[in-house]
Design an enzyme around this catalytic site. Sequence first.
Site, PDB file in Angstrom:
ATOM      1  N   ALA A 110      -8.718  -1.332   0.512  1.00 53.54           N
ATOM      2  CA  ALA A 110      -9.991  -1.037   0.928  1.00 53.54           C
ATOM      3  C   ALA A 110     -10.532   0.281   0.641  1.00 53.54           C
ATOM      4  O   ALA A 110      -9.773   1.246   0.372  1.00 53.54           O
ATOM      5  CB  ALA A 110      -9.950  -1.027   2.566  1.00 53.54           C
ATOM      6  N   PRO A 111     -12.005   0.337  -0.022  1.00 49.15           N
ATOM      7  CA  PRO A 111     -12.826  -0.771   0.384  1.00 49.15           C
ATOM      8  C   PRO A 111     -13.225  -1.783  -0.843  1.00 49.15           C
ATOM      9  O   PRO A 111     -13.985  -2.339  -1.005  1.00 49.15           O
ATOM     10  CB  PRO A 111     -14.285  -0.018   0.372  1.00 49.15           C
ATOM     11  N   GLY A 112     -12.275  -1.465  -1.940  1.00 52.15           N
ATOM     12  CA  GLY A 112     -12.011  -2.676  -2.925  1.00 52.15           C
ATOM     13  C   GLY A 112     -12.720  -2.280  -4.399  1.00 52.15           C
ATOM     14  O   GLY A 112     -12.863  -3.069  -5.140  1.00 52.15           O
ATOM     15  N   LYS A 114     -11.272  -0.455  -6.698  1.00 55.09           N
ATOM     16  CA  LYS A 114     -10.323  -1.044  -7.699  1.00 55.09           C
ATOM     17  C   LYS A 114      -9.740  -2.465  -7.828  1.00 55.09           C
ATOM     18  O   LYS A 114      -9.549  -3.012  -8.443  1.00 55.09           O
ATOM     19  CB  LYS A 114      -9.205  -0.047  -7.825  1.00 55.09           C
ATOM     20  N   ASP A 158      -1.515  -5.423   6.566  1.00 53.75           N
ATOM     21  CA  ASP A 158      -0.291  -4.708   6.820  1.00 53.75           C
ATOM     22  C   ASP A 158       0.004  -3.592   6.262  1.00 53.75           C
ATOM     23  O   ASP A 158      -0.825  -3.121   5.401  1.00 53.75           O
ATOM     24  CB  ASP A 158       0.702  -5.905   6.182  1.00 53.75           C
ATOM     25  N   ASP A 176      -3.020   2.881  -5.192  1.00 51.75           N
ATOM     26  CA  ASP A 176      -3.913   3.943  -5.288  1.00 51.75           C
ATOM     27  C   ASP A 176      -3.997   4.664  -3.743  1.00 51.75           C
ATOM     28  O   ASP A 176      -4.420   4.464  -2.709  1.00 51.75           O
ATOM     29  CB  ASP A 176      -5.476   3.423  -5.132  1.00 51.75           C
ATOM     30  N   CYS A 229      -7.009  10.765  -5.695  1.00 51.67           N
ATOM     31  CA  CYS A 229      -7.947  11.391  -5.893  1.00 51.67           C
ATOM     32  C   CYS A 229      -7.663  12.997  -5.464  1.00 51.67           C
ATOM     33  O   CYS A 229      -8.645  13.501  -4.811  1.00 51.67           O
ATOM     34  CB  CYS A 229      -9.108  11.067  -5.437  1.00 51.67           C
TER      35      CYS A 229
HETATM   36  C1  LIG Z   1      -7.485   6.020  -1.445  1.00 54.26           C
HETATM   37  S1  LIG Z   1      -7.769   4.529  -0.454  1.00 54.26           S
HETATM   38  C2  LIG Z   1      -7.825   3.330  -1.532  1.00 54.26           C
HETATM   39  C3  LIG Z   1      -9.265   3.090  -2.219  1.00 54.26           C
HETATM   40  C4  LIG Z   1      -9.325   1.776  -3.031  1.00 54.26           C
HETATM   41  N1  LIG Z   1      -8.177   1.693  -3.783  1.00 54.26           N
HETATM   42  C5  LIG Z   1     -10.572   1.742  -3.871  1.00 54.26           C
HETATM   43  O1  LIG Z   1     -10.624   1.766  -4.992  1.00 54.26           O
HETATM   44  O2  LIG Z   1     -11.669   1.361  -3.131  1.00 54.26           O
HETATM   45  C6  LIG Z   1      -6.606   4.575   0.277  1.00 54.26           C
HETATM   46  C7  LIG Z   1      -6.395   3.128   1.218  1.00 54.26           C
HETATM   47  O3  LIG Z   1      -5.198   3.126   1.746  1.00 54.26           O
HETATM   48  C8  LIG Z   1      -5.218   2.477   3.022  1.00 54.26           C
HETATM   49  N2  LIG Z   1      -3.792   2.786   3.473  1.00 54.26           N
HETATM   50  C9  LIG Z   1      -3.296   4.096   3.909  1.00 54.26           C
HETATM   51  N3  LIG Z   1      -1.842   3.854   4.320  1.00 54.26           N
HETATM   52  C10 LIG Z   1      -1.839   2.554   3.958  1.00 54.26           C
HETATM   53  C11 LIG Z   1      -0.713   1.927   3.987  1.00 54.26           C
HETATM   54  N4  LIG Z   1       0.623   2.453   4.570  1.00 54.26           N
HETATM   55  N5  LIG Z   1      -0.460   0.474   3.763  1.00 54.26           N
HETATM   56  C12 LIG Z   1      -1.882  -0.148   3.266  1.00 54.26           C
HETATM   57  N6  LIG Z   1      -2.823   0.586   3.054  1.00 54.26           N
HETATM   58  C13 LIG Z   1      -2.804   1.950   3.503  1.00 54.26           C
HETATM   59  C14 LIG Z   1      -6.289   3.413   3.646  1.00 54.26           C
HETATM   60  O4  LIG Z   1      -6.646   2.661   4.928  1.00 54.26           O
HETATM   61  C15 LIG Z   1      -7.250   3.393   2.761  1.00 54.26           C
HETATM   62  O5  LIG Z   1      -8.329   2.320   2.779  1.00 54.26           O
END
Ligand SMILES: C[S@@+](CC[C@H](N)C(=O)[O-])C[C@H]1O[C@@H](n2cnc3c(N)ncnc32)[C@H](O)[C@@H]1O
Length: 301
Positions: A110-112, A114, A158, A176, A229
């Site tokens: 999220a939020p998607g 990538k 999850d 990411d 980032c």
């Molecule tokens: C850097 S953001 C990702 C941005 C996304 N890849 C994008 O390009 O839009 C990190 C995401 O990882 C989620 N997150 C954090 N810990 C996590 C975990 N243990 N398992 C799955 N998702 C996790 C967060 O809620 C957040 O939405």
Amino acid sequence: MIERYFQFLGEDQAKQLLIANEKPLTPSIRVNTIKIDVETLKYRLESKGFMLEPLDWIPYGFKINNAPFNLGSTHEYLQGFYYLQSIAPMLPVHILDPSPSDIVVDMCAAPGGKATHLAQKMNNEGNLILIERNKNRIPALELNLRRMGVSNSIVIYDDAVNLSKMNLKADKILLDAPCTGEGLIRQDPSRKKSKNKNDIDKLSVIQKKLLESGLNSLNPGGHLLYSTCSIAPEENEIVLDDVLKNNSDFSVIKISSNYGVDGITEVYNKKLREDIKHSQRLYPHLHDTIGFFVSLIEKSK
Ligand SMILES: C[S@@+](CC[C@H](N)C(=O)[O-])C[C@H]1O[C@@H](n2cnc3c(N)ncnc32)[C@H](O)[C@@H]1O
């Protein structure tokens, strides 16, 4: 934060970084080739007064040098013809380069931004598995998938630490990772003070767990792209070093082009695995981007 910058960048570069962090970022877009071709979208936006400058390395990415009104309120945006994405975050999927025949996992989706890029690279075909742990962020992910016309994905709510227990092996994994966002100061000045060393330490524990789980879920010959980032070595090279330590099944491989500078292999009096230098760091003062880190890890065959 500045003390740490002085340690791993040196005084001169650290000062240049702090100055560059005060400069606003030119907005950029990624054309969604699932829904529209590049030339048609370019023509439509230019006829509304937007000025598009192509990016050197991604044929469907553009800087927007003039925007007569908000890029998030055009008909073209609402129809999912493009994603508002700054330049460095387009790199992970460009480098991972998934194809429709790959099983692909985005561990933190999220939020998607990538995830929709992964679908685009896969021609909206094949199997794309998107994992997200934060329930509140799933609606934004779903909305972007729908807006961009993605139909080759499923969303799993999850903790991605559980990926290695999901009886699933992937060819390409994007991690990411959640991070302090130290690299985002140019976009969001509140990041200067919102996180401290404690946050870095807590996040690096999660980053290592996620990386371990991702690596354990790769098919032989598969690739995992780790990105953040953040420019903190504690969230990047040191995470890789701690997880890959003495593990000869995995290597950090050279990325075909130089988008940034080499990863750090000596920091805070610590010597890290030599292949970590193949990672790349992007900096506001050197590359006119946000601060960003990418590393491509291969599992041996
Ligand atoms: C850097 S953001 C990702 C941005 C996304 N890849 C994008 O390009 O839009 C990190 C995401 O990882 C989620 N997150 C954090 N810990 C996590 C975990 N243990 N398992 C799955 N998702 C996790 C967060 O809620 C957040 O939405």
